[in-house]
Structures are given as C-alpha cells and as structure tokens.
Design a protein around this motif. Structure first.
Motif: not given
Lengths: 143, 678
Positions: A12, A15, A57, A86, A88-91, A93, A108-111, A115, B447, B450, B454-455, B457, B461, B493, B496
C-alpha cells in the motif's frame, strides 16, 4: 547519534508514504520504502536496515515468506522485524502490540507515536551499542 | 320208700260208673310206691268233661262203658275235648279190636279191669304220663319244624329216588303258583321247569345219590317254561332211611336273583371302572396303610416299567424311583395315611424310565375302611411336563417380550435423545456455518478497511505536524478524525470478535473468584462513571466447568452494559447462587431458543447482574441479541456485546436470561450446569 535505518515493506504505497513522512519527520530515522514484497530481500541487503516494518498480507508474497528470506541472509539474520497487520482481533489489538510465534505484531491502524515507541523498543533490545551496519555476533533469537 | 316230701301229687280223674271197680282202683292207686294221687271220681262222661273243664289233670282213667256213653265213642269224645291229656282206657271185657282202636286213636294204654293189679296200673300210669309228655314234645317240635319249613323263604324239597317230590314247602309251591305244597307231591322238576334245567337238576340228584356226597351251594340259573329266569343257590343231600338205605334226596334252594342282579350290576360297574382306570392316560394307583402298592392301571405300569400288576403288588415307591424322589413320595404317602388329609394337585418332579426329568401333578386321597380308619390311599397322577414346558415357554416369551419392550423403549429414548442432540448439533452447525461466513466476511472487510484506516491515521499524524500550532480548529478537527478512525476500527474489531471461532479451555473450578476478578477489572471504569458494584456471592457454590477468561469476557460485556445503563451513576449488584430448576424456570422465558439443554430438577450455578437503570424499551427487548443492534447512543457500543456474551454463555452449555425488573432496571441471569463438563 546516527539515524536508524528503517525498511518498510508494504504494497500500500499511500500508507508507506505517510509512514515514511512521519518517521522521517521525527528526525531520528532514515526510511526506505519497498512496495513489492519480492524486492524486499534485495532492498534489505542493500539498505541494511536497523529494523524492518513488514506488512503481512501482500499480493505477490506474504510477510511470513519475506521474513524467511531475510532470516536466511547472514547479515540480516538478527535484524528486528515488526509485522504490521490488518488482520487482528480486539484482544490482539492491545496497546503494546503482541507477539505470535516469536514475532511482534502491530495492528492497523496504528498511531505514529505507537509505531515509534515500538521501533525504539525493538532497536534498543537488539543491541544499542553495536554499530548499526555491523551484524552482531550470535546473541539471541529475535524478540 | 315213697318220699312224700318230694313226690309230686298227680291229679287223676277216675271215670267209672261201677262203684266196686272204682273202689278197687282207688285201692290200687293208694298202694303205688313212689306215686301219690289226688283222685276225682266221675261216674258219667258228662261229669268227666265238666271236671276236666274246671281243673287240670295229669291223667284220666277212663272206663269205656258209662251210663251216658259206651265203647270207643267215650274215648273219642274225651280225647277230642282234651287231646293233650293222657288217657288210659279201662274195660271190663277184652277186645283186641277195641284196644287197637283206642290205641290208634291216641289212648296211652288199654287195661282190662279183670287182670288189673296195682303194679300194672302204676307202671301203666307212669308210662302213660311220660309217653304222653314225649309225644307232646315231639308234636311240638314237629309243628315247629313244619312251621319253619313252611314259612322260610328258602325252597325246601324232598324227592324220591326218581326225583319225584315227596314233600315240599309253601315257598316252593308259591314259586310255581300253587296253593298247597301237596299239589306237587308225585310230580317232578320237568313238570315245573324248562327241560334243560329239569335235566340238569336230575343229573345233580343222581350224582348225589350215587356218590352219597352232598352238593353244596351250587349257584344255578332256573328257567321256567314261560322263559322267565331266576337265580338260585342250591344244596342237595342224600336222603337215607334209619337203616342207611337210600330214599332219595333232600334239597334247599334260595332265590338269589336280586343278589345275582346286584352282582352283575356291580360287575358291570367294576368292569366300567376297570376299563376306565386302565385306559385313562393318567397314572392311577392305590396303596395300603403301609404305603405298598395294591392296584394300578396300565399307564402307571408303563411308568414303572412293569407289565403285570403282580409285579407291583406289595412293593413301594423306593423299589421304582431314585432315592431322593422316592423319599419325598413316601413321606407324602405317610402323611396322608397318618393325617388323613388329602393332597390335591400337588406338582412334583419325577423321572421316567429313560431317566428323563418330568413333572407330575398328583392327587392323593385317603382310603377309609368302614370303621373310618385310613386303610390306604388312592392316587391319580398326571404328567404335566408338556404343560409346564409350555407355561415356561410362555413365561420366557413374556419376559422376552417385556425385555424387548424395555429395549425398544430404551432405544426410543436414545433415539429421542439422539434426535435432540442432532437438532442441537444441527443448530450449532448452522450457527457455526453462519459464524464462519460472518467471520470470512469480517476478516475480508477488516483487511480492506483497516489499511485505509491506517493510511488515514498516519496521514492525520502527518497533517498534525504540518498544521501551525495556533490553529486550534484544525487541531480539534484532527482529533475528531482520529477518534472516528478509532471508532471505525472498534466496530471492525467487534465484528471480528463476534465471528471469531472459539475454543473453550474449561476447567472444573469455583465461580466466585472468576466473578471477583471480572468485577476487579471493571472497577476503574465503573468509578469513572460513578457506578458502584455490589457483590453478593454465595458462601458455597458447586464447582462448574468454565473457561474463566471467556466467562470474564462475558461478564465484562454485561458490566459495561450496566455502566452504560446507569448514565448518571447508580448501583449494580452481582450475585451468585445455586438453584434447582423448576418448571417455571424453563417456560415463561422471553426467548425459548436459549432454554434448550435445561430441564426441571437440574442443578445450576447462577450469576445475576441487576442494575437500577431505565431498563430495556419493550419494543427493543426482542432484538437485544441481534448483532449490531444497540440502544446506546452512537459511539457507546458496537451492538455486538450481547451477541458475543450469549455465544460465550452457550459455549458453556449455559443459558442467559435478560429481563426488565418490575421495580425498574434490568436483571441478567446466567445459568451454568453444575458438574456438567463442557
């Protein structure tokens, strides 16, 4: 203190572009982006990063395979890798990322803040005193 | 030598018209030694008869020539009037003819007065009296004899050598319809009987006469010319004269026709009985009071393995049966002989000749003699082996049937249970399939969404660094955008989480510590929201199989809901308790889909969370488990909490019940089966 080299592998490009901007914006990192997983290894060999941020992925090749290629390279054997995923489960994350199969994941998404924090932790844990271009002697398995 | 003390005085009537003769006679009479007389003197026959009418005399001395009667006529008159009185006839003249006439007529003696002396007179008187007495006795005996002969029912006859009747009695005469026995005299059997009988009788009599041996008690059939038949028992003896000369035969016969008929009837009955006994298939036998066989039938002999009754007579059961059986039979027999009580339809084991086991039904009754004493026993035994086997077969079949029925019922129950389980499994499969689809969808969506998030988010920043520090509105906008990204991420989340395949890691453990821990985890958030959590945990709670992490996750969802419900602060109560389910607990729930798996009488551990918030709006309560359904204001919930919670509870085989309280607020109850492994 010299800048740490960070290789970001993700298909991506939007990103990778902002991630690079944000990391470089800190003034503490030299970032190289690779949007094609198949080129990840040669990029890493050439760039010799302190840490690799790897998407899980990707269309041509997934993050796990890329990591396996990198780990087969003697110089890159112990380079810390952070998976950015991208899926991941809530736990999973949670705030501090998570490890699975000995690998560190960030959802993702992460601040940017998060990071950078994780990158710092990983590089510090790796070997803060050794010159970044020199592979460390056999120390320990990846975090 | 006369003994006047003991010599009886004889009463004597002297009938004599001649005074001289009378005097002489008196004189003779008084001279008689050893005899004393009281003499009454009559002169005429008339006087004599009068005297005899007045008193009793032992003897009459009668002169035949009297003034009112002469000759033999005088005697006849007197003798007719007093036939039992001995009379000595006196006569003045000798006449042999008269003497013989008088003697024939019954006079005891005839004495010529001319030759008379006292000795002759005395002797004649004594003899006359004695003879008369003898004759009288004889006559009496003869009369008795004839009376008997004529009145006995037996038929008596005397025949000559040619078998002609000399004398018969009335009974025999009556047999032939005759009025008087003398009508038979001179006639023979052939005049009265059918020729075959007459001939046989003649043969018998000839034999008796030839051999001199009597023929005794011959039972013979008599046939009369009219064909009528009778049975008699006859004895014949030879008839001899005083010198031993053969005169003929004498016989007596008794009619035994009735007896014979009875005998024949008895014989017929006996034959019938015998035939019955012999041909009955049952074993019939009798025993004496020593329990020895006295009689049996053919069937019984076949059982004992003998051919003739002689072979069993006097023998006992011990001679024919194995000791154990014989002992029991004999003891039964003894009890009947001693106790006199019958044994009816007694079922007992037996063995046949080949040694095969059989079953008998035996009836034994005491046989009593005329005096009432038990003289033995009569028994009838039936072989009931086949019947018994059939009964046993029927019983076996019945129990087999009952067993089959039980098995069928069990199979049916199993089938029902399997059906139920299958239905449950089907439901679970459908649910799992559904979840899998949702899971695949969620993963794909996650996927694809997210990465853009992510982009955004990261972009935010970057932009934040580019915006001058004084630009407050721009900073605020960036913060809202970050929160929007976070909210979108939260929804993904939640999705999921909802769709994630789960595995239980259950262990048998106490529930209270799990609840405690969950309450501890929410405490910080609760305090921020001014919500107080009150714990009311049961002192003793049965252990349950639970995955503590998943129960905690479920509880945290419910606690979060309670906190959201208590917007302005309040109290939530968490209670645990054990309970045995009642029918009312199973029915009457708002959602029957979640009651499966529980039955009245099941023991459960329950966790109950109550809040005193506004409760669930009635039009919404049906939808509370639907994914993405929420009553909360935007940003407060994903709409997946209860769906996930319900899944977590159901994974434990448990049940969740959510309802509004009458007093306001909501009660959530989770039931977990005690001791049921999941």
């Amino acid at each position: 203190m010299s800048k740490k080299r960070i290789l970001i592998v993700d298909d991506e490009s939007s990103l990778t572009r902002v991630v690079r901007l944000n990391l470089e914006g800190t003034g503490r990192f030299e970032v190289r982006v690779e949007n094609h997983a198949v080129n990840a290894l040669s990029a890493a060999k050439e760039f010799e990063p302190h840490l690799i941020v790897l998407d899980v992925m990707m269309p041509s090749m997934d993050g796990g395979d890329v990591k396996a290629q990198i780990r087969r390279n003697a110089k890159l054997k112990t380079t810390p890798i952070i998976f950015l995923t991208a899926s991941v489960s809530p736990s999973e994350a949670g705030n501090g990322g998570f490890t699975s199969g000995g690998e560190l994941f960030l959802g993702k998404p992460v601040s940017t803040e998060k990071l950078v924090e994780v990158i710092d932790q990983q590089i510090a844990a790796q070997s803060p005193d050794l010159p970044p271009v020199v592979s460390p002697p056999e120390t320990r398995a990846s975090a | 030598m006369a003994d006047h003390g003991t010599t009886p005085v004889r009463q004597l009537l002297l009938v004599e018209d001649n005074p001289g003769d009378a005097s002489l006679l008196r004189s003779h009479l008084s001279d008689l030694p050893g005899q004393r007389f009281e003499v009454l003197h009559a002169i005429t026959l008339r006087q004599a008869l009068d005297s005899l009418g007045n008193r009793t005399f032992d003897l009459v001395l009668l002169d035949l020539s009297l003034p009112d009667s002469q000759g033999i006529h005088t005697f006849s008159k007197l003798n007719e009037a007093h036939p039992h009185l001995p009379i000595i006839v006196l006569t003045g003249f000798e006449s042999e003819e008269l003497a013989s006439e008088a003697l024939m007529g019954g006079a005891q003696d005839y004495l010529p007065k001319r030759d008379l002396d006292s000795r002759l007179l005395g002797r004649s008187i004594r003899y006359a009296i004695e003879r008369k007495r003898g004759e009288e006795a004889l006559a009496r005996e003869r009369d008795l004899l004839y009376t008997i002969i004529d009145n006995v029912p037996d038929r008596i006859f005397i025949k000559d050598k040619d078998s002609r009747f000399l004398k018969t009695n009335r009974s025999l005469a009556r047999r032939f319809g005759l009025v008087h026995p003398r009508e038979m005299i001179g006639r023979s059997d052939s005049d009265f009987f059918a020729p075959e009988h007459a001939m046989a009788a003649r043969q018998d009599e000839l034999k008796v006469m030839q051999t001199g041996q009597p023929m005794l008690d011959k039972i013979e059939q008599e046939t009369l010319p009219d064909g009528s038949v009778s049975w008699v028992i006859t004895s014949k003896i030879p008839l001899l004269d005083p010198h031993g000369g053969l005169m003929g035969t004498c016989g007596i016969s008794r009619d035994v026709t009735d007896l014979k008929r009875i005998e024949q009837e008895l014989a017929a009955e006996r034959n019938l009985l015998r035939s019955l006994i012999d041909h009955l298939p049952d074993y019939i036998y009798a025993k004496d009071d020593f329990c020895r066989y006295t009689l049996d039938n053919e069937a019984h002999r076949r059982l004992l393995g003998v051919e003739h009754m002689d072979e069993i007579l006097g023998r006992k059961v011990t001679d024919f049966f194995p000791p154990a059986l014989a002992g029991q039979y004999d003891s039964d027999d003894q009890a009947i002989v001693r106790g006199g009580r019958p044994l009816i339809n007694h079922e007992e084991p037996a063995v046949d000749r080949a040694g095969n086991k059989r079953w008998h039904s035996t009836t034994k009754v005491p046989l009593r003699a005329e005096d009432g004493r038990v003289a033995g026993l009569v028994c009838i035994t039936r072989d009931i082996t086949e019947t018994r086997q059939a009964q046993e077969k029927v019983q076996r079949a019945n129990s087999e049937l009952a067993r089959s029925r039980e098995e069928l019922m069990r199979a049916l129950t199993d089938l029902q249970a399997s059906h139920r389980q299958l239905k449950e499994a089907q439901g679970q499969l459908i649910q799992a399939e559904k979840m899998q689809s949702i899971g695949r969808l969620a993963a794909g969506v996650a996927h694809e969404v997210k990465n853009p998030l992510a982009i955004i988010r990261m972009g935010l920043d970057h932009l934040a660094q580019e915006i001058p520090p004084g630009s407050a509105e721009a900073q605020l906008t960036l913060r809202d955008m970050r929160e929007a990204v976070q909210r979108a991420d939260g929804i993904i989340l939640g999705l999921l989480d909802f769709a994630k395949p789960r595995e239980l890691n259950a262990a048998l453990q106490e529930l209270n510590p799990v609840v405690d821990h969950a309450v501890g985890m929410i405490r910080y958030v609760a305090r921020q929201s001014k919500v107080r959590f009150v714990r009311d945990l049961a002192a003793e709670l049965p252990l349950v199989w639970v995955d503590s992490d998943k129960v905690k996750q479920a509880l945290l969802n419910l606690f979060t809901n309670a906190i959201h419900a208590l917007e302005t602060g309040g109290t939530a109560t968490v209670k645990t308790f054990a309970k045995t389910l009642e029918p009312a607990d199973i029915v009457g729930t708002s959602d029957s889909r979640i009651t499966h798996g529980f039955h009245p009488g099941d023991r459960v551990a329950a966790i109950q969370i109550k809040d005193n918030g506004p409760g669930i709006p009635l039009d919404k309560i049906r939808n509370i488990y639907d994914p993405f359904f929420t009553t909360k204001e935007p940003g407060k919930g994903t709409g997946l909490g209860l769906s996930v919670t319900r899944r977590l509870v159901e994974m434990h085989g448990g049940r969740i019940d959510i309802r509004n309280r009458k007093s306001g607020g909501v009660t959530v109850t989770i039931w977990l089966a005690c001791g049921k492994q999941v």
